[in-house]
Design a protein around this motif. Sequence first.
Motif, short mmCIF file in Angstrom:
data_model
loop_
_atom_site.label_atom_id
_atom_site.label_comp_id
_atom_site.label_asym_id
_atom_site.label_seq_id
_atom_site.Cartn_x
_atom_site.Cartn_y
_atom_site.Cartn_z
N ALA A 195 0.83 -1.21 0.00
CA ALA A 195 0.00 0.00 0.00
C ALA A 195 0.86 1.26 0.00
CB ALA A 195 -0.93 -0.01 1.22
N VAL A 196 1.98 1.23 0.70
CA VAL A 196 2.90 2.38 0.71
C VAL A 196 3.49 2.61 -0.67
CG1 VAL A 196 5.09 3.20 1.63
CG2 VAL A 196 3.40 2.23 3.16
N VAL A 197 3.84 1.54 -1.37
CA VAL A 197 4.36 1.68 -2.73
C VAL A 197 3.29 2.28 -3.65
CG1 VAL A 197 5.21 0.41 -4.73
CG2 VAL A 197 6.03 -0.17 -2.45
N LEU A 198 2.04 1.81 -3.52
CA LEU A 198 0.94 2.38 -4.31
C LEU A 198 0.75 3.86 -3.96
CD1 LEU A 198 -1.46 2.12 -6.25
CD2 LEU A 198 -2.84 1.35 -4.29
N TYR A 199 0.84 4.18 -2.69
CA TYR A 199 0.72 5.57 -2.25
C TYR A 199 1.84 6.41 -2.87
CZ TYR A 199 0.04 9.53 0.92
OH TYR A 199 -0.21 10.77 1.43
N GLY A 200 3.06 5.86 -2.91
CA GLY A 200 4.17 6.59 -3.49
C GLY A 200 4.00 6.82 -4.98
N ILE A 201 3.43 5.84 -5.68
CA ILE A 201 3.21 6.01 -7.12
C ILE A 201 2.19 7.11 -7.39
CG2 ILE A 201 2.31 4.86 -9.18
CD1 ILE A 201 3.48 2.25 -8.10
N THR A 202 1.10 7.09 -6.66
CA THR A 202 0.08 8.12 -6.84
C THR A 202 0.60 9.49 -6.44
OG1 THR A 202 -0.81 7.57 -4.65
CG2 THR A 202 -1.83 6.52 -6.55
N LEU A 203 1.42 9.55 -5.39
CA LEU A 203 2.01 10.83 -4.99
C LEU A 203 2.99 11.33 -6.04
CD1 LEU A 203 1.99 12.92 -2.75
CD2 LEU A 203 3.81 11.66 -1.60
N SER A 204 3.71 10.43 -6.69
CA SER A 204 4.60 10.83 -7.79
C SER A 204 3.81 11.42 -8.94
CB SER A 204 5.41 9.62 -8.27
OG SER A 204 6.16 9.05 -7.23
N GLY A 217 -10.07 14.47 -11.50
CA GLY A 217 -10.94 13.57 -10.74
C GLY A 217 -10.42 12.15 -10.64
N PRO A 218 -10.06 11.47 -11.74
CA PRO A 218 -9.56 10.09 -11.61
C PRO A 218 -8.30 9.98 -10.77
CG PRO A 218 -10.20 10.55 -13.88
CD PRO A 218 -10.25 11.86 -13.15
N ARG A 219 -7.39 10.95 -10.93
CA ARG A 219 -6.16 10.90 -10.14
C ARG A 219 -6.44 11.15 -8.65
NH1 ARG A 219 -3.55 14.35 -12.93
NH2 ARG A 219 -3.64 16.14 -11.53
N LYS A 220 -7.38 12.05 -8.36
CA LYS A 220 -7.73 12.30 -6.96
C LYS A 220 -8.43 11.09 -6.34
CE LYS A 220 -6.39 16.61 -6.34
NZ LYS A 220 -5.45 17.03 -5.28
N LEU A 221 -9.30 10.43 -7.10
CA LEU A 221 -9.97 9.24 -6.58
C LEU A 221 -8.97 8.13 -6.28
CD1 LEU A 221 -13.22 9.06 -8.75
CD2 LEU A 221 -13.02 9.71 -6.35
N LEU A 222 -8.00 7.94 -7.17
CA LEU A 222 -6.96 6.94 -6.92
C LEU A 222 -6.13 7.31 -5.70
CD1 LEU A 222 -5.47 4.39 -7.86
CD2 LEU A 222 -4.06 5.86 -9.33
N PHE A 223 -5.87 8.58 -5.53
CA PHE A 223 -5.11 9.05 -4.37
C PHE A 223 -5.90 8.85 -3.08
CE2 PHE A 223 -2.30 12.71 -2.73
CZ PHE A 223 -1.32 11.80 -2.38
N LEU A 224 -7.22 9.09 -3.14
CA LEU A 224 -8.07 8.84 -1.97
C LEU A 224 -8.08 7.36 -1.62
CD1 LEU A 224 -10.18 9.63 0.14
CD2 LEU A 224 -11.92 9.46 -1.65
#
Length: 585
Positions: free
Chosen positions: A72-81, A102-109
């Motif tokens: 989950a941290v790796v996924l969080y890092g990818i979305t934050l990148s 919107g799609p990027r924010k939903l993935l980040f949420l």
Amino acid sequence: MSNAAMLSCKLALFRRCVRAVLLSVAVQFLLLAIFLLFVNFELWHPLQWVAGTLRLVCSFYTWFASIPLIGAVVLYGITLSQQHLAERRYCSTRYRWMLNNGPRKLLFLGAHLLVGYLTAWLYTGYLHSDYRHLLYRCYGRDCLSSYHVYLLGMGIAAGCYYFVSVHLHYEVTIDYPIVEQSSPKKLRELLFATLKTAPINSLLPTLSYSLIFALLGSFARQRFSHLLGVDADDRLVSILDVASNVRCLFYAWLLSSQILSNMHLMKRFYAMLLSEELPLIVSRNRLASDKQPEVTVVTGLGLFNIYVVQCLAAHFLYAASKRKDSPVRREIFQLTEPGNRPANWRELCDQCVSIVGNFTDELSDSMRQISVIKGSEQHLTTAHSDINAALLAEKVLLRQYNQLYGIRSAVAPSSETSPEPRHQQWNAKPQDGIRHVPSWCERLSTQLEESLQRVLRRIPGIVYLFGESEGAKTLFLVEHSLPIVWVTQALAHICVASLKEDRYGVVQDDLPTIIKALHRLKCELDKLSSSNTSNLKAATVSFNYLRCAVRRSLYNVCNSFYDYLEDIMTPGEELRQLQSFVHHG
């Protein structure tokens, strides 16, 4: 700009993002150790307390159970990148913003919720048996543990709270350091500051979630237990039960503090690593290989679709231009082979002046939509129209006087004073051969258009989604003006240093262009400052930073070349304004 240079910049940023992800993974075990130190606290056996905590952190179960959280941290890092490296586009309406972000924010949420849930799931495995399991035996049947549901919900609520408060309405930003520090020192200060402030910042989300759980928790437990086919226990069914369970509240507060610290540290790791200087150069080496392309400052400034690289290039130029005996300035002022031409300065000056000019044009166009500035322009237009009306009335009176006393006019009467009826004027074919629409048709069409707009505005949500707020484009430009701040100051430092260091006079021919570009931007910012729009107040810090930087840059250049201003600039109003600006500021 070559694709190789762009690819080189993206690879450099990608390596920094990987380092940030590795730091985020490493900090998970640090936060877990701190959490276990609080949970397994033993006052009378400190050595056993510390040794037992370290044994738990280094155990095989901890490493195996941490795999979902690390993923989950790796996924969080990818979305934050993606948030950092995405192109900063202006969205005129909320509908366009939802389509682009919107799609990027939903993935980040989703990444926030996943990290919060898995952190709570991992940490509850080290708590007391009442809090460790989701299901337990109660009166011979399987029951749903309210304590465990409460703590899992706390993890999800903490992740949602951090996303809403930090990332929902704002883009991720990078704070570029004023004073350069070593990476270990910055990392140490970041850890201490985060661990110091996180327990206080987590009080509000913990208390808010506890109150919501006390009010709606029974309904959620009933639904969840019905879904799993088990019974729900009778713990934490009221506000008094939640408030009186001190241990449960302590665990929730500690868990919320850990999650908020985790997300804040991951965000700061990216900001710390991405703000490091890129290995930029002034002039490209002709013997450099294509496998390792060199990125010049001009190339970095031209990367408009990667905002981070443009900021790093502008900051590199600004930092190098203000240093004493800077080798970058010497390289800018030197003549290049073949032909002994100032190729370095020519490319840099053209790029910087183009960036400042384009920003000024966009700012001027966006300011025309602001009612206060538009009202002042309309006032000037009205004043001119009043003068024209007075002159026209004077001409009509003079013509009437001449007609009364027998003095003929040398020219034919115009249509304005023609006594023909209105229907004859409408039927008469004009000289251009086009029959114009009468004024009553224009008034009717205008009234219909205004009525339609009023009807559409009354529909709930239409204006909110599809209407552009006043001054939104100006606010966007001001908030993303950091490269302009550094570029203008870098140009000023280079021009001032050219008095002593420019042996070949490569800067002299471009001084009028630089001064005009800075003065034009300064005038637009002064006009915007006098408007006092409501949207501009939201970016007061960015606007003041930009305006002061431009004024300071223009003052430094004009003050250094004050004795030569009359030779540099053409006589006129602009020269008088510059001389007055040097005297009065």
